[in-house]
Design a protein around this motif. Structure first.
Motif, PDB file in Angstrom:
ATOM      1  N   VAL A   6      -0.653  33.472 -20.057  1.00 49.82           N
ATOM      2  CA  VAL A   6      -0.056  33.261 -18.744  1.00 49.82           C
ATOM      3  C   VAL A   6       0.296  31.786 -18.618  1.00 49.82           C
ATOM      4  O   VAL A   6      -0.529  30.918 -18.913  1.00 49.82           O
ATOM      5  N   LEU A   7       1.541  31.521 -18.188  1.00 51.18           N
ATOM      6  CA  LEU A   7       1.993  30.156 -17.938  1.00 51.18           C
ATOM      7  C   LEU A   7       2.326  30.022 -16.464  1.00 51.18           C
ATOM      8  O   LEU A   7       3.097  30.822 -15.921  1.00 51.18           O
ATOM      9  N   PHE A   8       1.755  29.018 -15.822  1.00 51.97           N
ATOM     10  CA  PHE A   8       1.915  28.807 -14.390  1.00 51.97           C
ATOM     11  C   PHE A   8       2.790  27.593 -14.122  1.00 51.97           C
ATOM     12  O   PHE A   8       2.656  26.565 -14.782  1.00 51.97           O
ATOM     13  N   LYS A   9       3.643  27.711 -13.115  1.00 55.72           N
ATOM     14  CA  LYS A   9       4.476  26.607 -12.650  1.00 55.72           C
ATOM     15  C   LYS A   9       4.130  26.353 -11.189  1.00 55.72           C
ATOM     16  O   LYS A   9       4.236  27.253 -10.349  1.00 55.72           O
ATOM     17  N   LEU A  10       3.659  25.144 -10.903  1.00 53.78           N
ATOM     18  CA  LEU A  10       3.350  24.802  -9.518  1.00 53.78           C
ATOM     19  C   LEU A  10       4.637  24.815  -8.696  1.00 53.78           C
ATOM     20  O   LEU A  10       5.696  24.393  -9.173  1.00 53.78           O
ATOM     21  N   ASP A  49       5.371  16.804 -20.704  1.00 57.02           N
ATOM     22  CA  ASP A  49       6.101  16.456 -19.483  1.00 57.02           C
ATOM     23  C   ASP A  49       7.588  16.823 -19.593  1.00 57.02           C
ATOM     24  O   ASP A  49       8.402  16.360 -18.815  1.00 57.02           O
ATOM     25  N   ARG A  50       7.922  17.684 -20.549  1.00 53.39           N
ATOM     26  CA  ARG A  50       9.313  18.106 -20.691  1.00 53.39           C
ATOM     27  C   ARG A  50       9.747  18.912 -19.473  1.00 53.39           C
ATOM     28  O   ARG A  50       8.941  19.639 -18.876  1.00 53.39           O
ATOM     29  N   PRO A  51      11.003  18.794 -19.074  1.00 52.05           N
ATOM     30  CA  PRO A  51      11.477  19.474 -17.854  1.00 52.05           C
ATOM     31  C   PRO A  51      11.277  20.988 -17.866  1.00 52.05           C
ATOM     32  O   PRO A  51      11.108  21.591 -16.814  1.00 52.05           O
ATOM     33  N   ILE A  52      11.309  21.623 -19.035  1.00 54.99           N
ATOM     34  CA  ILE A  52      11.165  23.085 -19.092  1.00 54.99           C
ATOM     35  C   ILE A  52       9.707  23.532 -19.181  1.00 54.99           C
ATOM     36  O   ILE A  52       9.431  24.725 -19.188  1.00 54.99           O
TER      37      ILE A  52
END
Length: 97
Positions: A6-10, A49-52
């Motif tokens: 699982v990958l989360f994006k704040l 810290d890459r944008p994607i």
């Protein structure tokens, strides 16, 4: 065995030190010791810290599809999901290993 990733994006404007995020991380960190179906459990902040890049990741494993279902429905897991739903979105991959 099934790997569960699982990958989360704040959400926009939400920071890692937000009290809701701190509570959500704590809840997920504890799951490895709380859910018997988990054979492997790790979670951590992404260091890229890459944008994607996504912000937080879970890497776990269970024995089979039935165990994955029990994990997903487990009250402790559902409680953590409810916390994260308030401040993040996520993507999931489940595959056999």
């Amino acid at each position: 065995m099934i790997r569960h990733l699982v990958l989360f994006k704040l959400n926009e404007g939400v920071q890692r030190d937000d009290p809701r995020v701190v509570e959500g991380v704590r809840a997920f960190q504890a799951l490895g010791d709380q859910i018997d179906e988990l054979r492997f459990w790790e979670c951590a902040w992404n260091i890229s810290d890459r944008p994607i890049a996504y912000d937080f990741a879970i890497n776990s494993a269970v024995d089979d599809a039935a165990a994955l279902g029990r994990y997903i429905e487990h009250p402790k897991h559902q409680a953590g999901v409810a916390l994260w739903r308030e401040f993040a979105t996520w993507v999931i991959a489940d595959y056999e290993i």
